[in-house]
Structure formats: C-alpha cells, structure tokens
Scaffold this motif. Structure first.
Motif, PDB file in Angstrom:
ATOM      1  N   ALA A 189       0.353   3.983 -23.991  1.00 43.52           N
ATOM      2  CA  ALA A 189       1.001   4.345 -22.733  1.00 43.52           C
ATOM      3  C   ALA A 189      -0.084   4.584 -21.696  1.00 43.52           C
ATOM      4  O   ALA A 189      -1.146   5.133 -22.008  1.00 43.52           O
ATOM      5  CB  ALA A 189       1.871   5.583 -22.890  1.00 43.52           C
ATOM      6  N   GLY A 190       0.177   4.150 -20.465  1.00 44.72           N
ATOM      7  CA  GLY A 190      -0.845   4.284 -19.439  1.00 44.72           C
ATOM      8  C   GLY A 190      -0.261   4.537 -18.066  1.00 44.72           C
ATOM      9  O   GLY A 190       0.913   4.267 -17.795  1.00 44.72           O
ATOM     10  N   LEU A 191      -1.102   5.057 -17.176  1.00 45.66           N
ATOM     11  CA  LEU A 191      -0.733   5.359 -15.800  1.00 45.66           C
ATOM     12  C   LEU A 191      -1.799   4.794 -14.877  1.00 45.66           C
ATOM     13  O   LEU A 191      -3.000   4.955 -15.121  1.00 45.66           O
ATOM     14  CB  LEU A 191      -0.623   6.873 -15.595  1.00 45.66           C
ATOM     15  N   ARG A 192      -1.364   4.124 -13.800  1.00 49.45           N
ATOM     16  CA  ARG A 192      -2.268   3.658 -12.753  1.00 49.45           C
ATOM     17  C   ARG A 192      -1.778   4.212 -11.428  1.00 49.45           C
ATOM     18  O   ARG A 192      -0.596   4.114 -11.107  1.00 49.45           O
ATOM     19  CB  ARG A 192      -2.299   2.123 -12.687  1.00 49.45           C
ATOM     20  N   ALA A 193      -2.679   4.788 -10.648  1.00 54.98           N
ATOM     21  CA  ALA A 193      -2.301   5.423  -9.387  1.00 54.98           C
ATOM     22  C   ALA A 193      -3.234   4.948  -8.277  1.00 54.98           C
ATOM     23  O   ALA A 193      -4.444   4.776  -8.489  1.00 54.98           O
ATOM     24  CB  ALA A 193      -2.368   6.943  -9.506  1.00 54.98           C
ATOM     25  N   TYR A 194      -2.653   4.738  -7.091  1.00 51.80           N
ATOM     26  CA  TYR A 194      -3.401   4.254  -5.938  1.00 51.80           C
ATOM     27  C   TYR A 194      -3.058   5.099  -4.723  1.00 51.80           C
ATOM     28  O   TYR A 194      -1.890   5.432  -4.493  1.00 51.80           O
ATOM     29  CB  TYR A 194      -3.055   2.784  -5.646  1.00 51.80           C
ATOM     30  N   GLY A 195      -4.066   5.437  -3.919  1.00 49.21           N
ATOM     31  CA  GLY A 195      -3.832   6.163  -2.686  1.00 49.21           C
ATOM     32  C   GLY A 195      -3.330   5.241  -1.592  1.00 49.21           C
ATOM     33  O   GLY A 195      -3.197   4.021  -1.773  1.00 49.21           O
ATOM     34  N   LEU A 196      -3.048   5.810  -0.437  1.00 44.33           N
ATOM     35  CA  LEU A 196      -2.545   5.017   0.679  1.00 44.33           C
ATOM     36  C   LEU A 196      -3.601   4.010   1.126  1.00 44.33           C
ATOM     37  O   LEU A 196      -4.806   4.196   0.934  1.00 44.33           O
ATOM     38  CB  LEU A 196      -2.097   5.909   1.836  1.00 44.33           C
ATOM     39  N   GLN A 197      -3.126   2.928   1.728  1.00 36.15           N
ATOM     40  CA  GLN A 197      -3.999   1.878   2.246  1.00 36.15           C
ATOM     41  C   GLN A 197      -3.306   1.222   3.426  1.00 36.15           C
ATOM     42  O   GLN A 197      -2.128   1.488   3.702  1.00 36.15           O
ATOM     43  CB  GLN A 197      -4.315   0.851   1.161  1.00 36.15           C
ATOM     44  N   PHE A 198      -4.039   0.363   4.131  1.00 37.10           N
ATOM     45  CA  PHE A 198      -3.474  -0.343   5.270  1.00 37.10           C
ATOM     46  C   PHE A 198      -3.334  -1.823   4.943  1.00 37.10           C
ATOM     47  O   PHE A 198      -4.149  -2.396   4.221  1.00 37.10           O
ATOM     48  CB  PHE A 198      -4.344  -0.154   6.511  1.00 37.10           C
ATOM     49  N   ASP A 199      -2.293  -2.438   5.514  1.00 37.88           N
ATOM     50  CA  ASP A 199      -2.001  -3.838   5.234  1.00 37.88           C
ATOM     51  C   ASP A 199      -2.705  -4.786   6.192  1.00 37.88           C
ATOM     52  O   ASP A 199      -2.663  -6.000   5.996  1.00 37.88           O
ATOM     53  CB  ASP A 199      -0.483  -4.070   5.303  1.00 37.88           C
ATOM     54  N   LEU A 206       0.842   0.948   7.513  1.00 36.71           N
ATOM     55  CA  LEU A 206       0.447   1.811   6.400  1.00 36.71           C
ATOM     56  C   LEU A 206       1.237   1.469   5.136  1.00 36.71           C
ATOM     57  O   LEU A 206       2.455   1.330   5.175  1.00 36.71           O
ATOM     58  CB  LEU A 206       0.676   3.268   6.773  1.00 36.71           C
ATOM     59  N   LEU A 207       0.538   1.350   4.027  1.00 36.43           N
ATOM     60  CA  LEU A 207       1.158   1.185   2.716  1.00 36.43           C
ATOM     61  C   LEU A 207       0.967   2.495   1.958  1.00 36.43           C
ATOM     62  O   LEU A 207      -0.160   2.872   1.637  1.00 36.43           O
ATOM     63  CB  LEU A 207       0.506   0.033   1.951  1.00 36.43           C
ATOM     64  N   PRO A 208       2.046   3.226   1.651  1.00 36.79           N
ATOM     65  CA  PRO A 208       1.907   4.513   0.966  1.00 36.79           C
ATOM     66  C   PRO A 208       1.308   4.355  -0.427  1.00 36.79           C
ATOM     67  O   PRO A 208       1.377   3.282  -1.045  1.00 36.79           O
ATOM     68  CB  PRO A 208       3.341   5.037   0.901  1.00 36.79           C
ATOM     69  N   GLY A 209       0.737   5.424  -0.933  1.00 39.89           N
ATOM     70  CA  GLY A 209       0.227   5.413  -2.292  1.00 39.89           C
ATOM     71  C   GLY A 209       1.351   5.357  -3.309  1.00 39.89           C
ATOM     72  O   GLY A 209       2.513   5.638  -2.999  1.00 39.89           O
ATOM     73  N   PHE A 210       1.026   4.993  -4.532  1.00 37.21           N
ATOM     74  CA  PHE A 210       2.048   4.899  -5.572  1.00 37.21           C
ATOM     75  C   PHE A 210       1.397   5.002  -6.944  1.00 37.21           C
ATOM     76  O   PHE A 210       0.169   4.877  -7.086  1.00 37.21           O
ATOM     77  CB  PHE A 210       2.827   3.580  -5.463  1.00 37.21           C
ATOM     78  N   ALA A 211       2.223   5.211  -7.945  1.00 36.99           N
ATOM     79  CA  ALA A 211       1.767   5.249  -9.332  1.00 36.99           C
ATOM     80  C   ALA A 211       2.718   4.428 -10.185  1.00 36.99           C
ATOM     81  O   ALA A 211       3.915   4.382  -9.911  1.00 36.99           O
ATOM     82  CB  ALA A 211       1.693   6.687  -9.844  1.00 36.99           C
ATOM     83  N   ALA A 212       2.191   3.768 -11.196  1.00 34.11           N
ATOM     84  CA  ALA A 212       3.008   2.947 -12.092  1.00 34.11           C
ATOM     85  C   ALA A 212       2.653   3.283 -13.535  1.00 34.11           C
ATOM     86  O   ALA A 212       1.485   3.519 -13.863  1.00 34.11           O
ATOM     87  CB  ALA A 212       2.787   1.456 -11.815  1.00 34.11           C
ATOM     88  N   ILE A 213       3.668   3.300 -14.395  1.00 29.85           N
ATOM     89  CA  ILE A 213       3.497   3.623 -15.815  1.00 29.85           C
ATOM     90  C   ILE A 213       3.756   2.378 -16.650  1.00 29.85           C
ATOM     91  O   ILE A 213       4.694   1.623 -16.374  1.00 29.85           O
ATOM     92  CB  ILE A 213       4.451   4.756 -16.233  1.00 29.85           C
ATOM     93  N   GLN A 214       2.905   2.157 -17.639  1.00 26.59           N
ATOM     94  CA  GLN A 214       3.068   1.032 -18.565  1.00 26.59           C
ATOM     95  C   GLN A 214       3.101   1.553 -19.995  1.00 26.59           C
ATOM     96  O   GLN A 214       2.413   2.526 -20.336  1.00 26.59           O
ATOM     97  CB  GLN A 214       1.912   0.024 -18.437  1.00 26.59           C
ATOM     98  N   GLU A 232       5.945  -3.092 -17.991  1.00 28.71           N
ATOM     99  CA  GLU A 232       5.117  -2.748 -16.835  1.00 28.71           C
ATOM    100  C   GLU A 232       5.990  -2.036 -15.803  1.00 28.71           C
ATOM    101  O   GLU A 232       7.189  -2.293 -15.685  1.00 28.71           O
ATOM    102  CB  GLU A 232       4.529  -4.025 -16.230  1.00 28.71           C
ATOM    103  N   ASN A 233       5.389  -1.128 -15.067  1.00 28.23           N
ATOM    104  CA  ASN A 233       6.106  -0.413 -13.997  1.00 28.23           C
ATOM    105  C   ASN A 233       7.402   0.195 -14.545  1.00 28.23           C
ATOM    106  O   ASN A 233       8.515  -0.106 -14.071  1.00 28.23           O
ATOM    107  CB  ASN A 233       6.396  -1.347 -12.830  1.00 28.23           C
ATOM    108  N   LEU A 234       7.272   1.073 -15.513  1.00 26.73           N
ATOM    109  CA  LEU A 234       8.400   1.637 -16.232  1.00 26.73           C
ATOM    110  C   LEU A 234       9.414   2.315 -15.307  1.00 26.73           C
ATOM    111  O   LEU A 234      10.619   2.255 -15.535  1.00 26.73           O
ATOM    112  CB  LEU A 234       7.897   2.621 -17.283  1.00 26.73           C
ATOM    113  N   LEU A 235       8.954   2.978 -14.251  1.00 26.09           N
ATOM    114  CA  LEU A 235       9.839   3.702 -13.333  1.00 26.09           C
ATOM    115  C   LEU A 235      10.326   2.823 -12.191  1.00 26.09           C
ATOM    116  O   LEU A 235      10.984   3.311 -11.263  1.00 26.09           O
ATOM    117  CB  LEU A 235       9.110   4.938 -12.771  1.00 26.09           C
ATOM    118  N   ASP A 236       9.999   1.532 -12.237  1.00 27.21           N
ATOM    119  CA  ASP A 236      10.479   0.561 -11.248  1.00 27.21           C
ATOM    120  C   ASP A 236      10.101   0.969  -9.813  1.00 27.21           C
ATOM    121  O   ASP A 236      10.923   0.926  -8.898  1.00 27.21           O
ATOM    122  CB  ASP A 236      12.014   0.409 -11.361  1.00 27.21           C
TER     123      ASP A 236
END
Length: 238
Positions: A189-199, A206-214, A232-236
């Motif tokens: 099981a794993g978690l990947r998280a990213y802070g906000l960024q710009f497109d 602005l692209l908000p930060g997000f986290a995804a679980i695998q 991938e992306n268990l929480l959709d």
C-alpha cells in the motif's frame, strides 16, 4: 568516465561530447567526491547536461480544451548546470539519504502564453528565460522481518529568473509505502502527495495539491506463473 580511490575517499569524473544535429554539439562534464566514515557516506558532485528539442516541440501543435499550443522550429537546446551535496547513513536494515541541490537551467523549453481570451488561450513552445531549481530530497527505507517501509520527500523551489514558478512543478511532494513479502505473497500500500502548482508560465491557473493512494497484491501460483491485482488512485481523486 573514471574514478580513483585513496583510502576512504573516492574521486570520480567524466565528460561526454554529443553531436545534436544541424551542426550543433554539446560538452557535458561531471565530477564529484565521496568520503566514507563508518556508517556514513558524505558526497558532493557537479555536472552539466543538455536536452535537445523533440520533434513534437519543433513541428507539432496540439490543443486541449480551449488551449492551443503551437510548435516552434527555431527552438534551441536546453542546458543545465548543477551542484549537489549530501549524506547517506546505512546499517543492516535501514538506509537514510539526504541531498541538497541547486540547478541552473538555460534556454528551458516551455509553453509561453501569447494571448488569453474567453474562447481561446494561445501558447507557443519557446525557450523561456533562465531558471533555477534548488531544494532538498530525503529518502528513508527500513526492513524488518517480512516488512519493508519506504518514505521520500522532495522540496524544490523552481522558478524563472523573472519570478514566476515553473509550470506544473510543485514545491513539495512526497511518497510513502508499506510492503509485506513472505514466500510467494506480496501485499503493498502506498501514498503519493503533491503540493499546489501552476498550469501555465504566468502563474494564472492554480492546480490544487492532492494525494493518491495505491494498493497492490501479487501471488505466485507456480514457479513461472503469478497473479497480480492493483488499484491506482483508490479514493478516486480528480
């Protein structure tokens, strides 16, 4: 490429000369030092490298929604000059690594905004102003019994010399995973998280930060056959 060692100190260095097409060439030197001290290893390095424009960047335009990005056959090679230093700590079951880095980028290829209207945003592949990226990267992994735990964190302040942050490069990102391995079975099981960024290059979108679980599992059925399932992306997250 070569290296030489004196006791616990190792020096290494190399050089690459590449022909990039249309009469252009690029020289990429690199060098560094590593010093061992018990469970620790101290290291430092400097390097220079380049990236030639791709065929897509030179000749192919594309559109996503109301954003049209045109090609540019006059693009020049990107180049990067960087330095880094760090320390590693290793014992039987644990590995910890910390690295500080600073990279200067010249002729960075990006999507430059030419005009913005409600119906169309027009961009073109261009060599952007000089940019820099500096920060720290930390990674840890630990093993015990049938378990493997891993975690990583990256802080990168990446911005152009004119001030805006580089498009689609978050300042902070991290990951963590826990894996169970025993005989013919593996569950992770794993978690990947990213802070906000710009497109975009002007930092308007602005692209908000997000986290995804695998999660993943693997089971060997025979010596040469195994079954595997992964989500991938268990929480959709979107």
């Amino acid at each position: 490429q070569g290296d030489i060692q004196f006791g616990r100190v190792r020096f290494y260095g190399g050089i690459r000369h590449q022909f990039t097409g249309e009469g252009d060439t690029f020289v990429s030197p690199n060098g560094g030092i590593a010093v061992a001290a018990g469970s620790f290893r101290f290291r430092a390095a400097g390097y220079r490298s380049f990236r030639a424009p791709t065929l897509n960047e030179l000749y192919r335009q594309f559109r996503v929604g109301n954003v049209l990005t045109t090609a540019n056959a006059a693009l020049r090679n990107e180049s990067l000059t960087g330095v880094e230093t760090g320390v590693d700590w290793v014992n039987r079951n644990t590995h910890v690594s910390v690295t500080l880095f600073h990279n200067d980028l010249q002729n960075l290829i990006g999507n430059a905004t030419l005009s913005v209207t409600p119906s169309l945003i027009l961009r073109q592949r261009q060599n952007m102003p000089d940019a820099s990226s500096r920060g720290v990267e930390v990674s840890v992994d630990h093993r015990w019994s049938h378990w493997i735990a891993q975690a990583g964190y990256l802080y990168a302040d990446s911005r152009m010399s004119t001030g805006p942050l580089l498009a689609q490069v978050p300042k902070q990102q991290g990951s963590a995973s826990l894996t169970y391995v025993r005989r013919s079975t593996m569950i992770s099981a794993g978690l990947r998280a990213y802070g906000l960024q710009f497109d975009d290059d002007q930092n308007q979108f602005l692209l908000p930060g997000f986290a995804a679980i695998q999660i993943a599992a693997q089971q060997h059925l025979t010596k040469s056959l195994f079954a595997q399932v992964a989500v991938e992306n268990l929480l959709d997250r979107q």
